[in-house]
Design an enzyme around this catalytic site. Structure first.
Site, PDB file in Angstrom:
ATOM      1  N   LYS A 192     -10.765 -86.195 -21.111  1.00  0.00           N
ATOM      2  CA  LYS A 192      -9.607 -85.488 -20.536  1.00  0.00           C
ATOM      3  C   LYS A 192      -8.957 -84.601 -21.597  1.00  0.00           C
ATOM      4  O   LYS A 192      -8.739 -85.050 -22.723  1.00  0.00           O
ATOM      5  CB  LYS A 192      -8.602 -86.485 -19.962  1.00  0.00           C
ATOM      6  CG  LYS A 192      -7.460 -85.819 -19.227  1.00  0.00           C
ATOM      7  CD  LYS A 192      -6.708 -86.782 -18.330  1.00  0.00           C
ATOM      8  CE  LYS A 192      -5.517 -86.111 -17.667  1.00  0.00           C
ATOM      9  NZ  LYS A 192      -5.884 -84.984 -16.803  1.00  0.00           N
ATOM     10  N   HIS A 222      -6.624 -92.536 -19.472  1.00  0.00           N
ATOM     11  CA  HIS A 222      -7.729 -91.765 -18.885  1.00  0.00           C
ATOM     12  C   HIS A 222      -8.926 -91.787 -19.830  1.00  0.00           C
ATOM     13  O   HIS A 222      -8.802 -92.120 -21.010  1.00  0.00           O
ATOM     14  CB  HIS A 222      -7.317 -90.313 -18.630  1.00  0.00           C
ATOM     15  CG  HIS A 222      -6.498 -90.129 -17.390  1.00  0.00           C
ATOM     16  ND1 HIS A 222      -5.138 -90.311 -17.383  1.00  0.00           N
ATOM     17  CD2 HIS A 222      -6.850 -89.799 -16.117  1.00  0.00           C
ATOM     18  CE1 HIS A 222      -4.677 -90.090 -16.153  1.00  0.00           C
ATOM     19  NE2 HIS A 222      -5.696 -89.782 -15.366  1.00  0.00           N
TER      20      HIS A 222
HETATM   21  P1  NAD Z   1     -14.939 -81.197 -15.856  1.00  0.00           P
HETATM   22  O1  NAD Z   1     -14.860 -80.507 -17.172  1.00  0.00           O
HETATM   23  O2  NAD Z   1     -15.917 -82.308 -15.669  1.00  0.00           O
HETATM   24  O3  NAD Z   1     -15.220 -80.114 -14.702  1.00  0.00           O
HETATM   25  C1  NAD Z   1     -14.776 -78.789 -14.703  1.00  0.00           C
HETATM   26  C2  NAD Z   1     -15.933 -77.915 -14.240  1.00  0.00           C
HETATM   27  O4  NAD Z   1     -15.490 -76.560 -14.127  1.00  0.00           O
HETATM   28  C3  NAD Z   1     -17.093 -77.910 -15.257  1.00  0.00           C
HETATM   29  O5  NAD Z   1     -18.313 -78.246 -14.596  1.00  0.00           O
HETATM   30  C4  NAD Z   1     -17.116 -76.476 -15.760  1.00  0.00           C
HETATM   31  O6  NAD Z   1     -18.417 -76.004 -16.091  1.00  0.00           O
HETATM   32  C5  NAD Z   1     -16.535 -75.736 -14.562  1.00  0.00           C
HETATM   33  N1  NAD Z   1     -16.075 -74.390 -14.905  1.00  0.00           N
HETATM   34  C6  NAD Z   1     -15.520 -73.976 -16.068  1.00  0.00           C
HETATM   35  N2  NAD Z   1     -15.286 -72.646 -16.034  1.00  0.00           N
HETATM   36  C7  NAD Z   1     -15.675 -72.229 -14.812  1.00  0.00           C
HETATM   37  C8  NAD Z   1     -15.680 -70.954 -14.170  1.00  0.00           C
HETATM   38  N3  NAD Z   1     -15.237 -69.852 -14.785  1.00  0.00           N
HETATM   39  N4  NAD Z   1     -16.153 -70.866 -12.901  1.00  0.00           N
HETATM   40  C9  NAD Z   1     -16.627 -71.968 -12.268  1.00  0.00           C
HETATM   41  N5  NAD Z   1     -16.649 -73.204 -12.832  1.00  0.00           N
HETATM   42  C10 NAD Z   1     -16.179 -73.326 -14.084  1.00  0.00           C
HETATM   43  O7  NAD Z   1     -13.464 -81.705 -15.546  1.00  0.00           O
HETATM   44  P2  NAD Z   1     -12.995 -82.765 -14.440  1.00  0.00           P
HETATM   45  O8  NAD Z   1     -12.877 -84.112 -15.057  1.00  0.00           O
HETATM   46  O9  NAD Z   1     -13.821 -82.591 -13.203  1.00  0.00           O
HETATM   47  O10 NAD Z   1     -11.502 -82.285 -14.209  1.00  0.00           O
HETATM   48  C11 NAD Z   1     -11.217 -80.968 -13.772  1.00  0.00           C
HETATM   49  C12 NAD Z   1      -9.706 -80.826 -13.547  1.00  0.00           C
HETATM   50  O11 NAD Z   1      -9.302 -81.623 -12.417  1.00  0.00           O
HETATM   51  C13 NAD Z   1      -8.854 -81.295 -14.728  1.00  0.00           C
HETATM   52  O12 NAD Z   1      -7.737 -80.448 -14.847  1.00  0.00           O
HETATM   53  C14 NAD Z   1      -8.426 -82.691 -14.302  1.00  0.00           C
HETATM   54  O13 NAD Z   1      -7.242 -83.135 -14.934  1.00  0.00           O
HETATM   55  C15 NAD Z   1      -8.215 -82.462 -12.825  1.00  0.00           C
HETATM   56  N6  NAD Z   1      -8.200 -83.659 -11.975  1.00  0.00           N
HETATM   57  C16 NAD Z   1      -7.338 -83.650 -10.930  1.00  0.00           C
HETATM   58  C17 NAD Z   1      -7.308 -84.696 -10.033  1.00  0.00           C
HETATM   59  C18 NAD Z   1      -6.388 -84.622  -8.833  1.00  0.00           C
HETATM   60  O14 NAD Z   1      -6.394 -85.538  -7.979  1.00  0.00           O
HETATM   61  N7  NAD Z   1      -5.617 -83.546  -8.701  1.00  0.00           N
HETATM   62  C19 NAD Z   1      -8.168 -85.789 -10.219  1.00  0.00           C
HETATM   63  C20 NAD Z   1      -9.046 -85.784 -11.288  1.00  0.00           C
HETATM   64  C21 NAD Z   1      -9.084 -84.687 -12.167  1.00  0.00           C
END
Ligand code: NAD
Length: 272
Positions: A165, A161
């Site tokens: 991450k 990744h």
């Molecule tokens: P990222 O850090 O880019 O995004 C997370 C967002 O959440 C940020 O913009 C952050 O400011 C926001 N955030 C933090 N605290 C918050 C709050 N209290 N209220 C509202 N928003 C808040 O991360 P990402 O790469 O987008 O990944 C997010 C999660 O999704 C990770 O756990 C990742 O592993 C997971 N993910 C899952 C899949 C899937 O298919 N299930 C795919 C990709 C990523």
């Protein structure tokens, strides 16, 4: 509580709307005929507060401004791809207000997973570490491969990744491990080996190995190796865009709208 007046259209609140996944979720929402973005949340006092979620996602304005407070009257399904600590708070909110959830956050500990299971008694939740159709198909293929090959092979799960991450191994790699361990009648907690270094001794066939790569902008790659003497099988999935996860999340949100309670996985959504 305000009723959904848009008929079959599922009203969506996206938490973490400015994140890597959040932006793709906003895009996928705008492209879907079944869902409508009605709330976009970001962390309190962030610099993007009050900006249009569509503009932040790089598409046309969606007339939904990024805010920090959920309004239960404004959405049917909350989509959460954030951090386990944020997901836990959103779970409390949805439980209190009887709202449905689609959760893609990875790195959730056992306590949070137990909480999700308990919450499934009262509300409908779809929780999956990977929402791509391809990965969920791979889980089925892995189950078949493990069942056929049994204890005759060494099994290794290799995942890669992007450098941002925060959890390892990936939720998808762990899910793959769980599916394989389940098919072999093993307990992943007891048979998993995470990385190797030094004088490790010969490999124990009963173990399932995990290797993690973090580099650059890799969206997500998983290979499971079933290696015997003389041959090996590799099942690989490569995601080249986050769009695949976001499209799956929209499909899940529309699907969960018709459920009243239960904790579901992506295999339920896809009917696998
Ligand atoms: P990222 O850090 O880019 O995004 C997370 C967002 O959440 C940020 O913009 C952050 O400011 C926001 N955030 C933090 N605290 C918050 C709050 N209290 N209220 C509202 N928003 C808040 O991360 P990402 O790469 O987008 O990944 C997010 C999660 O999704 C990770 O756990 C990742 O592993 C997971 N993910 C899952 C899949 C899937 O298919 N299930 C795919 C990709 C990523």
């Amino acid at each position: 509580m305000t009723d959904n007046l848009t008929g079959d259209l599922t009203r969506i609140a996206i938490v973490g709307a400015a994140g890597r996944m959040g932006r793709h979720l906003v895009m996928a929402c705008s492209e879907s005929e079944n869902v409508q973005l009605t709330q976009a949340l970001e962390k309190p006092e962030g610099p993007l507060m009050g900006s249009d979620a569509g503009i932040i996602a790089g598409i046309e304005a969606q007339d939904v401004l990024i805010s920090e407070t959920l309004d239960a009257d404004q959405f049917d399904v909350l989509i959460d791809f954030t951090h386990p600590s944020v997901t836990a708070l959103n779970l409390d909110f949805c439980l209190k207000h009887g709202k449905k959830m689609v959760i893609g956050t990875t790195g959730c500990d056992e306590a949070l997973v137990k909480k999700l299971e308990a919450a499934g008694e009262s509300i409908a939740i779809m929780y999956a570490p990977n929402m791509s159709v391809g990965v969920n198909l791979c889980l089925k293929l892995l189950q078949t491969a493990a069942t056929v090959l049994g204890d005759t092979v060494d099994i290794e799960i290799i995942e890669a990744h992007h450098r941002h991450k925060v959890d390892a191994p990936s939720g998808t790699a762990l899910k793959m491990g769980e599916v394989i361990a389940g098919a072999l009648g093993r307990d992943l907690k007891e048979c998993a080996v995470y990385g190797r270094e030094g004088q490790t001794g010969a490999r124990d066939r009963q173990t399932i190995g995990f290797e993690t790569i973090r580099a650059g902008d890799i969206v997500g790659e998983h290979t499971v190796l079933f290696a015997a003497e003389g041959e090996r099988i590799e099942i690989t999935h490569k995601a080249s865009s986050r769009k695949t996860f976001a499209t799956g999340a929209m499909r899940a949100a529309h699907w969960i709208q018709k459920k009243s309670t239960g904790l579901y996985g992506m295999d339920d959504v896809l009917g696998l």
